[in-house]
Design an enzyme around this catalytic site. Structure first.
Site, PDB file in Angstrom:
ATOM      1  N   GLU A 166       0.733   6.987   9.053  1.00  0.00           N
ATOM      2  CA  GLU A 166      -0.346   7.483   9.983  1.00  0.00           C
ATOM      3  C   GLU A 166       0.255   7.906  11.190  1.00  0.00           C
ATOM      4  O   GLU A 166       0.120   9.115  11.967  1.00  0.00           O
ATOM      5  CB  GLU A 166      -1.740   6.670  10.187  1.00  0.00           C
ATOM      6  CG  GLU A 166      -2.278   6.655   9.143  1.00  0.00           C
ATOM      7  CD  GLU A 166      -3.890   5.730   9.289  1.00  0.00           C
ATOM      8  OE1 GLU A 166      -4.383   5.801  10.209  1.00  0.00           O
ATOM      9  OE2 GLU A 166      -4.242   4.888   8.405  1.00  0.00           O
TER      10      GLU A 166
ATOM     11  N   SER B  99      10.782   0.270  -6.675  1.00  0.00           N
ATOM     12  CA  SER B  99      11.013  -0.772  -7.828  1.00  0.00           C
ATOM     13  C   SER B  99      11.042   0.069  -8.979  1.00  0.00           C
ATOM     14  O   SER B  99      10.485   1.231  -9.002  1.00  0.00           O
ATOM     15  CB  SER B  99      10.284  -1.810  -7.652  1.00  0.00           C
ATOM     16  OG  SER B  99      10.309  -2.504  -6.424  1.00  0.00           O
TER      17      SER B  99
ATOM     18  N   ASP C 250      -3.244   3.480  -0.520  1.00  0.00           N
ATOM     19  CA  ASP C 250      -3.441   3.487   1.180  1.00  0.00           C
ATOM     20  C   ASP C 250      -4.621   2.365   1.414  1.00  0.00           C
ATOM     21  O   ASP C 250      -5.694   2.491   1.048  1.00  0.00           O
ATOM     22  CB  ASP C 250      -3.937   4.869   1.325  1.00  0.00           C
ATOM     23  CG  ASP C 250      -4.338   5.009   2.992  1.00  0.00           C
ATOM     24  OD1 ASP C 250      -3.897   3.912   3.816  1.00  0.00           O
ATOM     25  OD2 ASP C 250      -4.489   6.069   3.460  1.00  0.00           O
TER      26      ASP C 250
ATOM     27  N   ASP D 146      -5.835   1.495   7.767  1.00  0.00           N
ATOM     28  CA  ASP D 146      -6.473   2.540   8.580  1.00  0.00           C
ATOM     29  C   ASP D 146      -6.473   2.124   9.832  1.00  0.00           C
ATOM     30  O   ASP D 146      -6.729   1.032  10.493  1.00  0.00           O
ATOM     31  CB  ASP D 146      -7.838   3.146   8.013  1.00  0.00           C
ATOM     32  CG  ASP D 146      -8.004   3.694   6.966  1.00  0.00           C
ATOM     33  OD1 ASP D 146      -7.170   4.812   6.722  1.00  0.00           O
ATOM     34  OD2 ASP D 146      -8.838   3.574   6.064  1.00  0.00           O
TER      35      ASP D 146
END
EC number: 3.5.1.11
Length: 792
Positions: A196, A275, A347, A350
């Site tokens: 972000e 990974s 995600d 925030d």
């Protein structure tokens, strides 16, 4: 599940500037070899009498120092695990809990203050303290037993060299310490605050087109973990980023300061970091039973993150990779079920720009500083979470708060891992994962009955009408409306094609009902594509040996994608011309005895900097974004100050810069620029890795194969060519005969720099060899057995 060298440059600053450390280091160098063995080497044979046990337990260490624990109760088995963890990794455990609590300055002094401020502001310790009341009684009982085992070992009086050098005695272990490190693992493996911040900088300077150039969206034809056939085509994935808010320069700088502090701790977003894991159904194997493979890519430190162990009580029978400080096998198998993990990276964070009338609570944090005055930190919290845009000042303008699933109270992830240790079938496996919170992972599954599966558990927020890629207003218009229900999370059981491959790539196609993250969340598709290519090239009859070859593969698909553009470059000078000739005909295999990978990786490093004239030093493109620029003659190739007008000129200039650098490092004969001369694994100590007087004792380095986005990932670090991240642990589990399974760590079991097992796995790890992942003593080689006897 990540930490370059130490507290990084902060601790290096100690060696440069603090007289007390200089004096201590000099004394340590003179005396450490004499006393380290005598005072730090743990007892590994004979018998000891300990309080807190209900019955005897044995710890049989095999020829590599891996403990095989046998006890009459599950609690005693976990007690013994805590005991051996502290015996072998006391410093690591104490360091980890100090990181979580933001108490590094107490022992490292003022250079660690920025890290402590970051850690206290985010509130990792408080989040850890909220875990214990939420756990099941079984988990609480095992945490108590583990804690007792750690303290029993601590009471034996052996002292890790780091405690002597830094001049302090560790405090007794607390139950919260046994769950706290999971919070830093969640930071290292989850969230997108750094995305972000970068996206905001790009949008404010270059607009939406620039965002697509700097962070290229995942390719439409890139492989997804699950196919559309494995998903119900319901719902509509929310797109767009409406009602975004703009960050001020001061807020951006404050957020970047937090990210820099995290990087000094080794907690950082690294291009290509990730990974691999996959599970192969019996229809594709020679034995007719599944094979499961996993190699988590994390920071390669000294001591290594993982600790191999075999734990058996009456019902707890697990073997694999544990983490010192945590009372469970994190990755591995039991008698019936095997599992592996890679990072999903949905995600789950925030940034909220709080309005002027927002209300905040606040608390005072006192940070003790060795050799200095205490520092008081004011931490503010809004309804969304901690304010991460100031350091307690009152005049910084609109405040930015962080909302993150891992900071929410009631995290029961420890229940999930304990449940996996006990799981006997797919239903047990799923039930355990219902308790999983963070960091969200791709779990692959196999069992001895021949079943395979995949699940991606964890709390993933639902956003209505926005994608989370940029900060939003905290005025209430952009709030999470819940979490994706467990049954709606990506999963499959016994897939028809008999294969699930995960490599941090995009999880699901666009037909999925929910938004896991925007198209920039996922790792580049190269590793997933290469693994799938190799596994499907042999449609049946796959063996453990075949799977080993895939884990160790070092062929670069990045080179294959870029080579046409690179080889068309006009050379500037003889060195550039020779370098291009050495690249022609290269098959892309990044081996230490080859020259071409040295030239390619050095050149790629330069190309990854092409956005720095627009966004500043430190901005690094991933290889997919570089490729898109070269294919489209993109705007980022242009550099007015350098009078570079297109990508052709960028290629010429960046190749010259690369070969000039290599010439300065390795001499003027390009045919002698073999990769292994520069590309070394750097398993550095977290506190002393950059302190020259001690680095020789604590750090471990050797040439390694692999490069950027190869399956055996080994991305060279900008400026040093060191491999600081990679396969921190490898396992291959054969469900036809679980004791024929294999595993290996990146360094060794021990933490004592003079101990026998501090780095004995590293040569095997580099060579692509493995240890037997066996609970059968005939596979252990020479052993030492310590009996733990109950007493007062």
């Amino acid at each position: 599940m990540a930490r370059r060298g130490s507290v990084g440059h902060a601790v290096a600053g100690i060696g440069r500037g603090l007289l007390w450390l200089v004096l201590i280091v000099l004394a340590a160098v003179l005396g450490v070899v004499i006393w380290a063995r005598a005072t730090s080497t743990p007892q590994t044979s004979g018998a000891v009498t300990l309080g807190g046990l209900s019955g005897p337990a044995t710890v049989t260490r095999d020829q590599w120092g891996v403990p095989h624990i046998r006890a009459a109760s599950d609690e005693d088995a976990v007690y013994a695990l805590g005991y051996v963890h502290w015996q072998d990794r006391a410093w690591q455990m104490d360091f980890q809990r100090r990181v979580v609590a933001g108490r590094l300055s107490e022992v490292l002094g003022e250079p660690a203050l920025a890290q402590d401020k970051f850690l206290r502001t985010w509130g990792f310790q408080g989040a850890a303290e909220s875990v214990l009341p939420a756990l099941s009684e079984r988990s609480r009982s095992l945490v108590r037993a583990y804690t007792a085992g750690v303290n029993a070992a601590m009471a034996r009086g052996k002292v890790a060299p780091e405690f002597r050098i830094l001049g302090y005695t560790p405090e007794p272990w607390q139950e919260v310490d046994s769950v706290s490190w999971s919070k830093l693992m969640a930071y290292d493996l989850g969230g997108n605050m750094d995305d972000e911040v970068l996206n905001t900088r790009v949008m404010q300077r270059l607009g939406q087109q620039g965002l697509d150039e700097v962070t290229a969206p995942y390719p439409a034809d890139g492989p997804t973990i699950l196919s559309g056939d494995e998903l119900a085509k319901t719902g509509v994935r929310p797109d767009g980023q409406e009602n975004t808010a703009t960050l001020t320069d001061s807020a951006l700088n404050a957020l970047r300061a937090h990210l820099n502090a995290a990087r000094e701790l080794g907690l950082q977003a690294v291009p290509g970091k990730g990974s691999n894991d996959w599970v192969i159904g019996g229809s594709r194997t020679a034995s007719g039973k599944p094979i499961l493979a996993d190699d988590p890519h994390l920071a390669l430190t000294s001591p290594m993150l993982w600790y191999l162990a075999d734990i058996q009580g009456p019902t707890l029978k697990a073997i694999g990779a544990s983490i010192p400080g945590l009372p469970a096998i994190v990755i591995g198998r039991n008698e019936r079920v095997a599992w592996g993990v890679t990072n999903t990276n949905p995600d789950v964070q925030d940034l909220y720009i709080e309005p002027a009338d927002a209300s905040f609570t606040q608390r005072q944090e006192t940070i003790r500083v060795k050799g200095g005055e205490d520092v008081t930190l004011t931490v503010r919290t809004s309804k969304h979470g901690p304010v991460v845009s100031d350091a307690g000042a009152s005049d910084v303008g609109p405040r930015v708060a962080l909302k993150w699933t891992a900071l929410q109270p009631g995290d029961t992830t420890m229940d999930a891992f304990m449940g996996l240790n006990y799981a006997q079938n797919w239903e047990d496996f799923k039930t355990a994962l219902t308790r999983y919170v963070a960091p969200s992972q791709n779990f692959v599954y196999a069992d001895v009955d021949g079943n395979t599966g995949y699940y991606s558990p964890g709390r993933v927020p639902i956003r209505d009408g926005w994608d989370g890629s940029l900060p939003v207003s905290g005025d209430g218009s952009r709030e999470w409306t819940g979490y994706i229900p467990f049954g709606g999370l990506p999963h499959t059981y016994n897939p028809a094609d008999g294969l699930v491959v995960t490599a941090n790539n995009k999880v699901v196609p666009d037909s999925y009902a929910y938004n896991l993250g925007n198209e920039r969340n996922w790792a580049e598709p190269y590793r997933a594509a290469r693994i799938t290519e190799l596994l499907t090239a042999k449609p049946d009859g796959l063996t453990v040996q075949d799977v080993k070859a895939v884990q160790l593969d070092t062929v670069s698909l990045v080179w294959q994608d870029m080579k046409d553009a690179l080889l068309a470059t006009q050379p500037d000078g003889d060195l550039s011309r020779q370098a291009l000739e050495l690249l022609r005909g290269w098959d892309g295999n990044e081996r230490i005895d080859a020259v071409a990978p040295t030239i390619f990786e050095a050149w790629l490093m330069g190309l990854q900097k092409m956005a720095q004239d627009e966004l500043g030093n430190g901005t690094t493109l991933n290889s997919l974004s570089v490729l898109k620029q070269l294919q489209a003659d993109g705007e980022l190739c242009r550099d007015e100050a350098a009078k570079i007008q297109n990508c052709a000129a960028t290629l010429t200039a960046s190749l010259k810069t690369a070969v000039d650098d290599l010439s300065a490092r390795l001499g003027t004969d390009p045919s002698a620029w073999t990769y292994g001369k520069l590309h070394h694994v750097a398993s550095n100590h977290r506190a002393f890795g950059n302190v020259k007087a001690l680095a020789w004792l604590f750090n471990h380095s050797a040439p390694t194969n692999g490069g950027t986005n190869t399956v055996n990932v080994a991305r060279p670090e900008q400026g040093t060519f060191n491999q600081t991240h990679g396969p921190s642990y490898r396992q291959i589990i054969d469900l036809s005969d679980p004791n024929k399974s294999v595993y290996i760590g990146s360094l060794g079991q021990g933490g004592n720099p003079l101990g026998a097992h501090v780095s004995d796995q590293q040569p095997l790890w580099i060579a692509g060899e493995y240890l037997p992942m066996s609970t059968d003593e005939k596979d252990w080689g020479a052993v030492k057995t310590l009996t733990l006897t109950p007493g007062k």
